[in-house]
Design a protein around this motif. Structure first.
Motif, PDB file in Angstrom:
ATOM      1  N   ARG A 207      -5.937 -16.544  -2.254  1.00 41.37           N
ATOM      2  CA  ARG A 207      -5.811 -15.705  -1.055  1.00 41.37           C
ATOM      3  C   ARG A 207      -4.701 -14.676  -1.273  1.00 41.37           C
ATOM      4  O   ARG A 207      -3.533 -15.029  -1.424  1.00 41.37           O
ATOM      5  CB  ARG A 207      -5.517 -16.549   0.180  1.00 41.37           C
ATOM      6  CG  ARG A 207      -5.600 -15.722   1.477  1.00 41.37           C
ATOM      7  CD  ARG A 207      -5.457 -16.581   2.723  1.00 41.37           C
ATOM      8  NE  ARG A 207      -6.417 -17.644   2.813  1.00 41.37           N
ATOM      9  CZ  ARG A 207      -7.705 -17.492   3.130  1.00 41.37           C
ATOM     10  NH1 ARG A 207      -8.180 -16.283   3.381  1.00 41.37           N
ATOM     11  NH2 ARG A 207      -8.507 -18.539   3.191  1.00 41.37           N
TER      12      ARG A 207
ATOM     13  N   SER B 129      -2.391  -9.279   2.777  1.00 41.20           N
ATOM     14  CA  SER B 129      -2.658  -7.978   3.398  1.00 41.20           C
ATOM     15  C   SER B 129      -4.133  -7.769   3.741  1.00 41.20           C
ATOM     16  O   SER B 129      -5.038  -8.287   3.079  1.00 41.20           O
ATOM     17  CB  SER B 129      -2.165  -6.827   2.519  1.00 41.20           C
ATOM     18  OG  SER B 129      -2.162  -5.620   3.251  1.00 41.20           O
ATOM     19  N   CYS B 130      -4.330  -6.993   4.800  1.00 40.56           N
ATOM     20  CA  CYS B 130      -5.657  -6.614   5.279  1.00 40.56           C
ATOM     21  C   CYS B 130      -5.552  -5.240   5.919  1.00 40.56           C
ATOM     22  O   CYS B 130      -4.510  -4.877   6.472  1.00 40.56           O
ATOM     23  CB  CYS B 130      -6.168  -7.635   6.301  1.00 40.56           C
ATOM     24  SG  CYS B 130      -7.829  -7.285   6.925  1.00 40.56           S
ATOM     25  N   ASN B 131      -6.621  -4.461   5.838  1.00 49.74           N
ATOM     26  CA  ASN B 131      -6.620  -3.145   6.469  1.00 49.74           C
ATOM     27  C   ASN B 131      -7.252  -3.130   7.853  1.00 49.74           C
ATOM     28  O   ASN B 131      -7.376  -2.075   8.468  1.00 49.74           O
ATOM     29  CB  ASN B 131      -7.302  -2.108   5.564  1.00 49.74           C
ATOM     30  CG  ASN B 131      -8.707  -2.527   5.156  1.00 49.74           C
ATOM     31  OD1 ASN B 131      -9.226  -3.552   5.580  1.00 49.74           O
ATOM     32  ND2 ASN B 131      -9.328  -1.721   4.310  1.00 49.74           N
TER      33      ASN B 131
ATOM     34  N   CYS C  22      -9.863 -13.431  14.277  1.00 52.65           N
ATOM     35  CA  CYS C  22      -9.600 -13.909  12.912  1.00 52.65           C
ATOM     36  C   CYS C  22      -8.551 -15.021  12.917  1.00 52.65           C
ATOM     37  O   CYS C  22      -7.518 -14.914  13.591  1.00 52.65           O
ATOM     38  CB  CYS C  22      -9.124 -12.749  12.039  1.00 52.65           C
ATOM     39  SG  CYS C  22      -8.767 -13.233  10.332  1.00 52.65           S
TER      40      CYS C  22
ATOM     41  N   GLY D  56      -8.873 -12.799   1.168  1.00 52.16           N
ATOM     42  CA  GLY D  56      -7.717 -12.263   1.864  1.00 52.16           C
ATOM     43  C   GLY D  56      -7.661 -12.796   3.277  1.00 52.16           C
ATOM     44  O   GLY D  56      -8.061 -13.933   3.518  1.00 52.16           O
ATOM     45  N   GLY D  57      -7.346 -11.900   4.250  1.00 49.88           N
ATOM     46  CA  GLY D  57      -7.201 -10.463   4.180  1.00 49.88           C
ATOM     47  C   GLY D  57      -8.324  -9.712   3.481  1.00 49.88           C
ATOM     48  O   GLY D  57      -9.450 -10.109   3.426  1.00 49.88           O
ATOM     49  N   GLU D  58      -7.916  -8.566   2.945  1.00 46.40           N
ATOM     50  CA  GLU D  58      -8.841  -7.727   2.178  1.00 46.40           C
ATOM     51  C   GLU D  58      -8.355  -7.701   0.730  1.00 46.40           C
ATOM     52  O   GLU D  58      -7.407  -6.987   0.392  1.00 46.40           O
ATOM     53  CB  GLU D  58      -8.913  -6.316   2.757  1.00 46.40           C
ATOM     54  CG  GLU D  58      -9.727  -5.345   1.942  1.00 46.40           C
ATOM     55  CD  GLU D  58     -11.065  -5.924   1.512  1.00 46.40           C
ATOM     56  OE1 GLU D  58     -11.302  -6.029   0.292  1.00 46.40           O
ATOM     57  OE2 GLU D  58     -11.877  -6.286   2.395  1.00 46.40           O
TER      58      GLU D  58
ATOM     59  N   THR E  44     -15.101  -9.367   0.545  1.00 50.46           N
ATOM     60  CA  THR E  44     -14.542  -8.102   1.010  1.00 50.46           C
ATOM     61  C   THR E  44     -15.177  -7.661   2.318  1.00 50.46           C
ATOM     62  O   THR E  44     -16.311  -8.047   2.635  1.00 50.46           O
ATOM     63  CB  THR E  44     -14.747  -7.005  -0.053  1.00 50.46           C
ATOM     64  OG1 THR E  44     -14.294  -5.743   0.456  1.00 50.46           O
ATOM     65  CG2 THR E  44     -16.216  -6.873  -0.446  1.00 50.46           C
ATOM     66  N   ASN E  45     -14.459  -6.811   3.050  1.00 53.49           N
ATOM     67  CA  ASN E  45     -15.027  -6.265   4.293  1.00 53.49           C
ATOM     68  C   ASN E  45     -15.798  -4.974   4.062  1.00 53.49           C
ATOM     69  O   ASN E  45     -16.336  -4.392   5.004  1.00 53.49           O
ATOM     70  CB  ASN E  45     -13.941  -6.074   5.361  1.00 53.49           C
ATOM     71  CG  ASN E  45     -12.873  -5.064   4.954  1.00 53.49           C
ATOM     72  OD1 ASN E  45     -13.118  -4.113   4.224  1.00 53.49           O
ATOM     73  ND2 ASN E  45     -11.651  -5.279   5.450  1.00 53.49           N
TER      74      ASN E  45
END
Length: 240
Positions: free
Chosen positions: A34, A37-39, A63, A99-101, A125-126
């Motif tokens: 993992r 960070s995530c956007n 989330c 993640g996150g991303e 991934t998103n």
């Protein structure tokens, strides 16, 4: 622009062994990595509503993943693979970058190191970061990419940048097939029982809306049989 082939280090929140709980590889022993960070969301409770408004994504509201920097380690690729072998031993040869991303950090150098260490590499991934940006390098036109890519989009399909993927996972009730019809065509077909099939999943959102989401996922699958219902098997098994 593609990132340079070499990257000094990665911020890693957790490395843990488990079984893959979702999608095509469900039940397969895996090491999850993992990344921080995530956007879509900062990861902090106070920012949920603000980040949902900022990104136009619903996921900050529900989330439940911890990908914040607190308690994370900064590791080189070699340090990471050493830690993975300590945790998973020599038998587990499948890892999942999440993640996150993860595409905010994962790059060609990391995938290369994981392959050299004997791992088959999957990534979740998103869909907002192109593979060419994450895994291209200045030394070659070749993309050094993961072996398997799962996309769980959190923004409308016209805002997605992912060029291709192996399976698509929509979290219902907020994300539905009718809103991703064109993006679903980007899924790589796989040969299953002699037929080329796209792996398209409807996964009920866990939490207070679970019963509603389960009923909707089943109903949508019956109306759109190219989609299948996925469950979070790791939660049924009470593992990470």
């Amino acid at each position: 622009m593609p990132r340079p082939f070499s990257a000094p280090s990665y911020r890693v929140k957790h490395v843990f062994q488990t079984v893959q709980g979702e999608g095509f590889w469900v039940g397969r022993p895996a090491l999850f990595v993992r990344l921080v960070s995530c956007n879509m969301w900062s990861g902090y409770e106070a920012d949920r509503a603000r980040d949902a408004d900022r990104t136009g994504a619903d996921c900050p509201r529900w989330c439940d993943t911890d990908f914040t920097k607190e308690g994370a380690s900064t590791l080189t690729a070699d340090q990471l693979t050493d830690q993975m072998r300590e945790i998973g031993g020599p038998a587990i040869d499948f890892c999942v970058l999440t993640g996150g991303e993860p595409l905010l950090q994962a790059d060609a150098a990391l995938v290369h190191a994981l392959h050299e260490a004997g791992y088959e590499v999957a990534l979740e991934t998103n869909g907002t970061v192109p593979l060419a940006d994450a895994f291209g390098n200045d030394n070659s036109e070749q993309l050094h990419t993961p072996d398997w890519v799962t996309c769980s989009p959190k923004r409308p399909e016209d805002q997605l940048a992912l060029e291709r993927y192996d399976e698509l996972k929509l979290i219902v009730p907020d994300y539905r097939p009718s809103n991703y019809a064109q993006f679903a065509e980007h899924a790589t077909p796989h040969s299953i029982n002699g037929r080329e099939r796209r792996l398209l999943w409807l996964q009920p959102e866990d939490g207070p809306r679970l019963e509603e989401a389960q009923a909707m996922a089943v109903d949508l699958a019956l109306k759109h049989p190219e989609w299948r219902v996925s469950t979070q098997t790791h939660k049924v098994l009470n593992v990470k």
